[in-house]
Design an enzyme around this catalytic site. Structure first.
Site, short mmCIF file in Angstrom:
data_model
loop_
_atom_site.label_atom_id
_atom_site.label_comp_id
_atom_site.label_asym_id
_atom_site.label_seq_id
_atom_site.Cartn_x
_atom_site.Cartn_y
_atom_site.Cartn_z
N GLN A 146 0.95 -1.62 0.21
CA GLN A 146 0.33 -0.10 -0.03
C GLN A 146 1.05 1.44 -0.21
OE1 GLN A 146 -3.19 0.12 -0.30
NE2 GLN A 146 -3.94 -1.75 -0.17
N CYS B 59 -16.79 -11.10 5.88
CA CYS B 59 -17.96 -12.22 5.68
C CYS B 59 -17.72 -13.87 5.75
CB CYS B 59 -19.19 -12.43 4.80
SG CYS B 59 -20.46 -12.06 4.67
N1 PLP Z 1 -0.61 -7.15 1.10
C1 PLP Z 1 -1.30 -5.62 1.73
C2 PLP Z 1 -1.22 -4.73 2.55
C3 PLP Z 1 -1.91 -5.72 0.18
O1 PLP Z 1 -3.50 -4.89 0.45
C4 PLP Z 1 -2.45 -6.70 -0.53
C5 PLP Z 1 -3.55 -6.57 -1.41
O2 PLP Z 1 -5.17 -6.92 -0.81
C6 PLP Z 1 -1.39 -8.10 -0.50
C7 PLP Z 1 -0.39 -7.71 0.60
C8 PLP Z 1 -2.03 -8.93 -1.70
O3 PLP Z 1 -1.39 -7.78 -2.57
P1 PLP Z 1 -2.58 -9.21 -3.95
O4 PLP Z 1 -3.03 -8.99 -4.48
O5 PLP Z 1 -1.12 -8.85 -4.82
O6 PLP Z 1 -1.76 -10.45 -3.91
#
Ligand code: PLP
Length: 374
Positions: A179, A326
């Site tokens: 993020q 959920c």
């Molecule tokens: N780590 C964080 C903080 C995320 O927000 C996400 C995605 O939601 C992931 C890991 C996983 O990423 P990916 O969708 O590329 O596997």
């Protein structure tokens, strides 16, 4: 009415320029990057150009960047293989990590019988740094995995502080920077970061492609076995279109990072200010510092209308996220909200922004929420 997309922490729309670059390559380039003939070399050059761009952005060496199918794969690779390779005796993490980390840690706990220590977090989701410091005094081979920015509440760790604490030779540090990359400058230069993971679809790139950084002194074996791709670190014919899209998206983001950040911060502040006028509204996560502005987790007071808010927003044209898991049709607070002690009777909604959102959209959303709650 055009739908409003306020779920950019979940995924982002691709920049049109990213689609153009990918389409052009899909139309003209198909060689296997492992082939040594001209077709193969053309594909390989796309991958190596992207690696250079990523490495430069992170202030890493080109040989320290490895492309994967997503951050989940990157994180599985790093955690599982670091444990194998560095004779790790314990792992330190936090209860507010993404499920791809938490579920991998559960797997490692079962298969390797390693203790997993989850740091205490405060009411804003900040992991306890003095606890981390005290734990790391013990000279036991330790893997620390902490996320840079929490995807549900936007709380950030102080990367410099964690990196310093992880400096001793017996400590390996992985940072889930999903993020953060593309949104703020993220650099491994001069820091004690052994591994860092990211994913293109969170910064207006395509889905199905990510990467990890692996410090040249902290080498682990590959997780996915097969051919010699990614210098033997990740087998499987490379997703050249995705990798080219990732590069383009990152380039665009880096060029306008400061402006985009300022725009998103304005949207967030305005949204917060207007929401605060609606009564007993609270905000989850850090609000003053150590937060990312693209994520705003809003806690609504208990009310039957509040319970239906997500549903009503959706049917009124706003895509946001409940921040809830959920299960069997019963909505519970997510593991993150539970970890920060969010009262179960309140309802939290995560609104997350990108550069494509406007002040008009924020105002429309405010009016809608007002009318739903009234
Ligand atoms: N780590 C964080 C903080 C995320 O927000 C996400 C995605 O939601 C992931 C890991 C996983 O990423 P990916 O969708 O590329 O596997």
């Amino acid at each position: 009415m055009q739908r409003i997309y306020f779920d950019n922490a979940s995924t982002t729309p691709m920049h049109p320029e990213v689609v153009s670059v990918m389409t052009e390559i899909m139309n003209g380039t198909f060689g296997n990057p492992s082939s040594i003939h001209m077709h193969g070399r053309t594909s390989r050059s796309i991958i190596e150009a992207a690696r250079k761009t990523v490495a430069k952005a992170l202030e890493a060496s080109i040989g320290e960047i490895f492309f994967t199918s997503c951050a989940t794969e990157a994180i599985n690779t790093v955690l599982k293989m670091a444990v194998e390779n560095h004779q790790i005796k314990r792992i330190i993490s936090s209860p507010t990590e993404h499920h791809c980390t938490l579920h991998t840690l559960e797997f490692i706990e079962k298969t390797h019988h390693l203790p997993i220590i989850y740091l205490d977090v405060d009411e804003n989701g900040n992991p306890d740094m003095s606890q981390l410091q005290a734990l790391l005094q013990e000279e036991t081979p330790t893997l620390v995995t902490l996320m840079y920015v929490n995807n549900e509440i936007g709380t950030m760790i102080d990367l410099d502080v964690v990196s310093e604490l992880c400096a001793p030779d017996h400590v390996f540090f992985h940072c889930d920077a999903v993020q953060a990359v593309g949104k703020i400058p993220v650099s491994v230069g001069g820091k004690h970061i052994d591994y860092l993971s990211s994913s293109a679809h969170k910064f207006h790139g395509p889905k199905g492609v990510g990467f990890f950084y692996m410090n040249g002194d902290s080498i682990i074996p590959p997780y996915i076995l097969g051919g010699a791709q990614e210098r033997n670190m990740r087998a499987g014919t490379e997703n050249i279109y995705g990798i080219a899209g990732l590069e383009k998206a990152l380039e665009i983001q880096l060029n306008r990072q400061a402006d985009t950040y300022a725009h998103i911060l304005q949207l967030r502040n305005h949204f917060k200010e207007e929401l605060s006028k609606l009564g007993d509204i609270q905000f989850n996560g850090n609000q003053e510092d150590h937060f990312m502005p693209h994520i705003l987790s809003v806690s609504f007071p208990p009310s039957p209308k509040g319970d239906m808010l997500m549903f009503n927003l959706d049917i009124s044209g706003i895509s946001a996220s409940s921040g809830s898991a959920c299960s069997s049709g019963i909505e519970n607070d997510s593991h993150v909200l539970q970890a920060i002690g969010h009262p179960a009777e309140r309802k939290s909604i995560r609104f997350s922004f990108s550069e494509y959102n406007t002040m008009e959209e924020v105002d429309q959303a405010i009016n809608l929420i007002k009318s739903i709650l009234e």
